[in-house]
Write a protein that holds these residues in place. Structure first.
Motif, short mmCIF file in Angstrom:
data_model
loop_
_atom_site.label_atom_id
_atom_site.label_comp_id
_atom_site.label_asym_id
_atom_site.label_seq_id
_atom_site.Cartn_x
_atom_site.Cartn_y
_atom_site.Cartn_z
N ASP A 196 0.96 -1.11 0.08
CA ASP A 196 -0.09 -0.15 0.12
C ASP A 196 0.85 1.34 -0.02
O ASP A 196 1.97 1.23 0.56
N LEU A 197 0.38 2.37 -0.82
CA LEU A 197 1.09 3.43 -0.85
C LEU A 197 1.14 4.39 0.43
O LEU A 197 2.01 4.81 1.11
N SER A 220 -3.02 1.80 -4.03
CA SER A 220 -3.16 3.55 -3.78
C SER A 220 -4.75 4.07 -3.87
O SER A 220 -5.36 3.40 -5.00
N ASP A 222 0.69 10.03 -9.59
CA ASP A 222 0.85 9.12 -8.61
C ASP A 222 1.34 7.78 -8.99
O ASP A 222 2.34 7.12 -8.41
N THR A 244 -5.12 0.99 -8.50
CA THR A 244 -5.97 1.98 -7.67
C THR A 244 -6.99 1.37 -7.24
O THR A 244 -7.77 0.42 -7.46
#
Length: 238
Positions: free
Chosen positions: A53-54, A81, A88, A102
């Motif tokens: 996970d970001l 993310s 990003d 995403t």
């Protein structure tokens, strides 16, 4: 032998959901909730892939990925993310991630991405006739997955190596960004071809170390890229 996948996410509901589906798909799974713990798990667990996970706590996903690559750890990383902007995604890949998804996402899509990554790694060298490629001081050892520039080893991420190898295998041919996405990533990024540009940029940074270095990867305007190869040869046994 089961592939091992490390899930790094501080949202237990997401970790449990991913863990459930990955175990059903036949993977061995461990879940942790912070970035610092990744480095404590590398030796005892030895993951074949990390789902990262970001947005984590003290050490976020970008920092974890960057530190892994600085340590020359090439374990494949799929970054997750809630941030959907293409910049990003580029940031995640720029720090060494192999893929970026995403949230929200389908667990089945995640499994497909994981399978695609493992499939690409397994398929190399792919052809028994291809042992190495050599061009102007650049040597790609297919079987050992090693790259040398004037006998100096060049550290590449798994995806950078696959991209370089794909270009070598299609030496002299102009490849569109969509062809590279399909050939190297084994699926389509829904038109987000800037991911190719990021990896090409990284390869150039590592291969073209100064202005006098050969330009190995040529940009073909409005089309894509090709491996410039006036003296490129594929070597093989027999």
């Amino acid at each position: 032998m089961q592939k091992k996948i490390l899930i790094v996410d501080d949202e237990p509901s997401i970790s449990l959901l991913i863990e459930f589906h990955l175990k059903r798909a036949g993977y061995e799974v461990k879940c942790i909730g912070n970035g610092e713990a990744v480095f404590d798990m590398l030796q005892p667990f030895r993951p074949d892939l990390i789902v990262l996970d970001l947005m984590l706590g003290k050490m976020d996903g970008l920092q974890v990925c960057r530190k892994l690559r600085e340590q020359n750890n090439a374990v494949p990383v799929i970054m997750l993310s809630a941030l959907q902007d293409v910049t990003d995604k580029i940031a995640g890949l720029d720090n060494g991630a192999d893929d970026y998804m995403t949230k929200p996402f389908s667990p089945h899509e995640l499994i497909s991405r994981i399978q695609a990554l493992f499939r690409r790694l397994k398929s190399i060298p792919g052809s028994i006739t291809e042992i190495s490629f050599t061009i102007n001081g650049l040597h790609v050892d297919v079987e050992q997955r090693q790259v040398f520039l004037d006998d100096r080893p060049v550290e590449l991420t798994p995806k950078e190596f696959e991209l370089l190898l794909f270009l070598c295998r299609h030496k002299g041919k102009v490849l569109s960004r969509q062809q590279l996405l399909h050939g190297v990533w084994d699926y389509h990024f829904l038109g987000d071809t800037r991911i190719v540009d990021v990896h090409i940029s990284h390869l150039r940074d590592k291969l073209e170390i100064n202005a006098r270095s050969p330009e190995y990867i040529k940009t073909v305007r409005n089309v894509g890229y090709k491996m410039y190869c006036p003296h490129l040869n594929s070597l093989s046994f027999g």
